[in-house]
Write a protein that holds these residues in place. Structure first.
Motif, mmCIF file in Angstrom:
data_model
loop_
_atom_site.group_PDB
_atom_site.id
_atom_site.type_symbol
_atom_site.label_atom_id
_atom_site.label_comp_id
_atom_site.label_asym_id
_atom_site.label_seq_id
_atom_site.Cartn_x
_atom_site.Cartn_y
_atom_site.Cartn_z
ATOM 1 N N MET A 17 0.831 -1.204 0.000
ATOM 2 C CA MET A 17 0.000 0.000 0.000
ATOM 3 C C MET A 17 0.867 1.257 0.000
ATOM 4 S SD MET A 17 -2.615 1.416 2.891
ATOM 5 C CE MET A 17 -1.200 1.932 3.864
ATOM 6 N N LEU A 18 1.916 1.271 0.836
ATOM 7 C CA LEU A 18 2.802 2.435 0.887
ATOM 8 C C LEU A 18 3.461 2.700 -0.465
ATOM 9 C CD1 LEU A 18 4.541 1.883 4.350
ATOM 10 C CD2 LEU A 18 2.718 3.511 3.820
ATOM 11 N N ALA A 19 3.814 1.625 -1.144
ATOM 12 C CA ALA A 19 4.474 1.771 -2.448
ATOM 13 C C ALA A 19 3.570 2.476 -3.453
ATOM 14 C CB ALA A 19 4.884 0.403 -2.971
ATOM 15 N N GLN A 20 2.260 2.278 -3.338
ATOM 16 C CA GLN A 20 1.328 2.920 -4.264
ATOM 17 C C GLN A 20 1.408 4.444 -4.198
ATOM 18 O OE1 GLN A 20 -2.580 1.456 -3.401
ATOM 19 N NE2 GLN A 20 -2.034 -0.688 -3.713
ATOM 20 N N PHE A 21 1.833 4.951 -3.038
ATOM 21 C CA PHE A 21 1.856 6.401 -2.842
ATOM 22 C C PHE A 21 3.276 6.948 -2.687
ATOM 23 C CE2 PHE A 21 -2.129 4.712 -1.074
ATOM 24 C CZ PHE A 21 -3.031 5.374 -1.885
ATOM 25 N N GLY A 22 4.265 6.111 -2.960
ATOM 26 C CA GLY A 22 5.643 6.560 -2.851
ATOM 27 C C GLY A 22 6.109 6.761 -1.428
ATOM 28 N N LEU A 23 5.494 6.051 -0.512
ATOM 29 C CA LEU A 23 5.844 6.179 0.911
ATOM 30 C C LEU A 23 6.719 5.030 1.402
ATOM 31 C CD1 LEU A 23 2.360 7.340 2.231
ATOM 32 C CD2 LEU A 23 4.462 8.677 2.356
ATOM 33 N N ASP A 24 7.061 4.096 0.533
ATOM 34 C CA ASP A 24 7.832 2.921 0.946
ATOM 35 C C ASP A 24 9.322 3.261 0.992
ATOM 36 O OD1 ASP A 24 7.769 3.247 -1.824
ATOM 37 O OD2 ASP A 24 8.209 1.134 -2.186
ATOM 38 N N VAL A 25 9.656 4.180 1.886
ATOM 39 C CA VAL A 25 11.035 4.644 2.043
ATOM 40 C C VAL A 25 11.630 3.982 3.273
ATOM 41 C CG1 VAL A 25 12.470 6.654 2.591
ATOM 42 C CG2 VAL A 25 10.643 6.835 0.889
ATOM 43 N N GLU A 26 12.879 3.531 3.159
ATOM 44 C CA GLU A 26 13.577 2.993 4.329
ATOM 45 C C GLU A 26 14.574 4.039 4.807
ATOM 46 O OE1 GLU A 26 16.092 -0.860 5.944
ATOM 47 O OE2 GLU A 26 15.160 -0.898 3.956
ATOM 48 N N TYR A 27 14.324 4.542 5.991
ATOM 49 C CA TYR A 27 15.196 5.572 6.552
ATOM 50 C C TYR A 27 16.420 4.916 7.188
ATOM 51 C CZ TYR A 27 11.155 8.484 5.697
ATOM 52 O OH TYR A 27 10.114 9.143 5.087
ATOM 53 N N LEU A 35 14.924 12.911 9.390
ATOM 54 C CA LEU A 35 15.246 11.554 8.962
ATOM 55 C C LEU A 35 16.019 11.651 7.653
ATOM 56 C CD1 LEU A 35 11.719 10.071 9.584
ATOM 57 C CD2 LEU A 35 13.767 9.202 10.703
ATOM 58 N N HIS A 36 16.805 10.622 7.349
ATOM 59 C CA HIS A 36 17.564 10.596 6.090
ATOM 60 C C HIS A 36 17.351 9.245 5.407
ATOM 61 C CE1 HIS A 36 19.598 13.605 8.603
ATOM 62 N NE2 HIS A 36 19.968 14.186 7.467
ATOM 63 N N TYR A 37 17.243 9.295 4.100
ATOM 64 C CA TYR A 37 17.217 8.055 3.316
ATOM 65 C C TYR A 37 18.086 8.232 2.082
ATOM 66 C CZ TYR A 37 13.985 10.063 -0.165
ATOM 67 O OH TYR A 37 13.413 10.832 -1.146
ATOM 68 N N THR A 38 18.507 7.106 1.510
ATOM 69 C CA THR A 38 19.364 7.124 0.321
ATOM 70 C C THR A 38 18.588 6.588 -0.865
ATOM 71 O OG1 THR A 38 21.304 6.767 1.715
ATOM 72 C CG2 THR A 38 21.546 6.329 -0.649
ATOM 73 N N ASP A 39 18.585 7.345 -1.967
ATOM 74 C CA ASP A 39 17.819 6.908 -3.134
ATOM 75 C C ASP A 39 18.620 5.909 -3.965
ATOM 76 O OD1 ASP A 39 19.643 8.308 -4.730
ATOM 77 O OD2 ASP A 39 18.336 10.060 -4.937
ATOM 78 N N GLU A 40 18.046 5.467 -5.091
ATOM 79 C CA GLU A 40 18.675 4.428 -5.909
ATOM 80 C C GLU A 40 19.974 4.904 -6.540
ATOM 81 O OE1 GLU A 40 15.738 3.256 -8.715
ATOM 82 O OE2 GLU A 40 14.507 2.183 -7.234
ATOM 83 N N GLU A 41 20.162 6.224 -6.644
ATOM 84 C CA GLU A 41 21.408 6.762 -7.190
ATOM 85 C C GLU A 41 22.459 7.000 -6.116
ATOM 86 O OE1 GLU A 41 18.336 8.058 -8.343
ATOM 87 O OE2 GLU A 41 18.623 6.651 -10.032
ATOM 88 N N GLY A 42 22.131 6.622 -4.886
ATOM 89 C CA GLY A 42 23.081 6.787 -3.799
ATOM 90 C C GLY A 42 23.093 8.161 -3.174
ATOM 91 N N ARG A 43 22.123 8.997 -3.499
ATOM 92 C CA ARG A 43 22.055 10.336 -2.927
ATOM 93 C C ARG A 43 21.250 10.300 -1.635
ATOM 94 N NH1 ARG A 43 19.631 13.062 -8.253
ATOM 95 N NH2 ARG A 43 18.304 11.246 -7.860
ATOM 96 N N GLU A 44 21.756 10.989 -0.617
ATOM 97 C CA GLU A 44 21.052 11.040 0.668
ATOM 98 C C GLU A 44 20.098 12.225 0.683
ATOM 99 O OE1 GLU A 44 22.449 10.017 5.020
ATOM 100 O OE2 GLU A 44 22.926 12.122 4.611
ATOM 101 N N HIS A 45 18.906 12.002 1.209
ATOM 102 C CA HIS A 45 17.886 13.038 1.299
ATOM 103 C C HIS A 45 17.538 13.282 2.766
ATOM 104 C CE1 HIS A 45 16.787 12.930 -3.065
ATOM 105 N NE2 HIS A 45 17.304 11.710 -2.948
#
Length: 523
Positions: A17-27, A35-45
């Motif tokens: 369900m979270l993935a449907q809304f772009g909320l499936d982030v692992e911090y 909070l910080h997470y790293t995207d598929e390109e290796g950039r930290e947000h």
């Protein structure tokens, strides 16, 4: 060779369900109000966290002082679990909480502490203690009636009193003149009354947990109804409606019969059987849409409960521990609960604990012999909670002042957004660092997408996903008010964080104003 992905065996449905809304982030990292997470390109947000563990992080993520204290405790090898032994750390915590109770609630009456490992468990403890107390009150009432019956029997036998003829009619044994017939019917009716299951009172929109008993005090039917058969039921009172409360109490009244001797006459009188176990309330109802309880209705509740003889339980799990600008949110409305429940921020977001504080006049000491919790009153969580209190109380309560100052600045920004978008934003509510912004209902929106998302109850997830993806803002709606977004940051909330939220909310308002079909789409 590509690695095989591990199967999703925990929260698989929620994750989908979270993935449907772009909320499936692992911090992967957290500190302060971010909070910080790293995207598929290796950039930290960096994500500004306005959810903060649903109110659990008053002092922020991984607070350095609390973390250092945790390391000291573990390095010192202080025993964590020593059941059936003396617990000085836990007693120190209870004493520290009592000092704050005396200061903020204006009472010298001590409150005894019962510990669990979470807010929901603490609510369960309160329910159990209230029921234990109710049964004791019931036994005292019925025992007193039996004493009165014995006294009346003796008076009738000795000829010093006669049974009123109306008494036989009153209990339904008209035509009989035998005292024992009267007493047999009184006892039969009282036994039937005593079998009445307990009821609890709470307020519409309330949230008191999701365990087997506490879920019945939670207003949201989706959470509560499937488990209705498992526990005692609650009656939900509309907020700020004293007449509705009076009607519920009247409708649920269960009388028992007492036999008294007055001026040489035996009469039958009605007494109220203790049906109500307790009135549970939140000084600020978080999941109802961040709604503070009014001082006037709090006074009505206290008065009604005093007449019923049942305790008032102040649930400060989410709104307490400084979040409102005082340690106890109830202090703002002059409410002095018979029970007070704390959890969430009490252990600094690192340990897990919950406590029920019961004032001496309502405390049943024997309860300690029939209730226990393996992870309740452990030394680690108690020492962490003591550190949290020390930090909150430091510098004359600087943390409370910070909650007020940061909260006022955040609320002013939310009010400005509302003023600029009155067609989109309906209301701003709350106190301190527990605030809510309510959008107008979009059930009849011109946009088919927005309308359907609203009608299916997922518009909040769509907006939350947009805020996270486009603006690095993390927040969610409340559980029972799906148009109200919660803002419960830590006292480390910065001006730049508020400005970032301002920009994000204005973008949301523009999408809703334009009724943009693709405004919240995951791309």
């Amino acid at each position: 060779m590509n690695a095989v992905a591990a199967p999703v065996l925990a929260d698989a449905n929620v994750r989908t369900m979270l993935a449907q809304f772009g909320l499936d982030v692992e911090y992967t990292r957290s500190e302060g109000n971010a909070l910080h997470y790293t995207d598929e390109e290796g950039r930290e947000h960096r994500v500004v966290d306005f959810a903060c563990g649903f109110g659990s992080l008053m002092l922020g993520h991984n607070n350095s002082e609390i973390a250092e204290r945790a390391k000291q405790i573990l390095d010192a090898k202080i025993p964590v679990h020593t059941q059936l032994a003396r617990h000085s750390h836990t007693n120190d915590l209870a004493a520290a909480l009592n000092k704050i109770i005396q200061r903020e609630l204006g009472t010298d009456e001590p409150y005894y502490a019962l510990f669990g490992n979470s807010g929901a468990e603490a609510v369960e403890i309160a329910i159990k203690h209230a029921e234990f107390d109710r049964l004791q009150r019931a036994q005292e009432l019925l025992g007193g009636i039996e004493d009165h019956i014995s006294a009346a029997r003796a008076a009738v036998t000795e000829g010093t009193a006669q049974v009123s003829p109306e008494a036989y009619d009153q209990v339904g044994v008209a035509g009989s003149t035998r005292f024992e017939d009267l007493i047999a019917e009184v006892r039969r009716r009282n036994e039937a009354a005593a079998a009445t299951p307990p009821l609890f009172l709470t307020i519409e929109g309330s949230f008191h947990g999701k365990l087997a008993s506490s879920i019945q005090l939670t207003y949201n039917e989706m959470f509560r109804t499937p488990f209705k058969a498992l526990s005692a039921q609650a009656r939900f009172v509309p907020a700020d409606q004293p007449d509705a409360l009076a009607k519920i109490v009247s409708d649920e009244r269960v009388p028992v019969l007492d036999v008294v001797v007055e001026d040489g006459t035996v009469r039958v009188v009605e007494r109220d059987f203790p049906v109500f176990g307790a009135f549970f309330l939140e000084p600020i109802r978080g999941e109802a849409g961040i709604r503070p309880l009014s001082r006037e209705f709090a006074q009505v509740i206290e008065q009604v409960c005093a007449e019923l003889g049942c305790p008032v339980v102040s649930d400060e799990i989410q709104c307490g521990t400084g979040r409102s600008g005082a340690f106890f949110a109830a202090s703002h409305i002059g409410l002095r609960g018979d029970y007070i429940i704390l959890a969430k921020s009490l252990a600094g977001g690192i340990a897990k604990t919950g406590v029920v504080l019961v004032r001496e006049g309502r405390y049943r000491q024997d309860f300690e012999l029939i209730h226990s919790s393996t992870f309740g009153k452990d030394s680690f969580s108690s020492l962490i909670a003591l550190k949290v209190i020390e930090m909150l109380e430091a510098d004359g309560g600087q943390a409370y002042r910070a909650a007020v100052e940061r909260g006022d600045k955040l609320k002013a920004m939310l009010e400005a957004v509302r003023a600029d978008f009155p067609d989109v934003v309906k209301d701003v509510r709350g106190r301190g660092l527990m605030l809510g912004l309510e959008f107008h209902d979009q059930s009849e929106a011109a946009s088919e997408v927005i309308r359907e998302q609203t009608q299916h109850g997922v518009i909040g997830f769509a907006v939350a996903g947009y805020l996270l993806r486009k603006h690095n803002i993390r927040t969610f709606t409340t559980a029972s008010a799906l148009h109200t977004f919660r803002f419960e940051p830590s006292i480390h909330l910065g001006d730049e964080d508020i400005a970032q939220l301002d920009t994000a909310l204005r973008a949301v308002c523009e999408i809703l104003r334009r009724q943009d079909e693709n405004g919240f789409a995951v791309v």
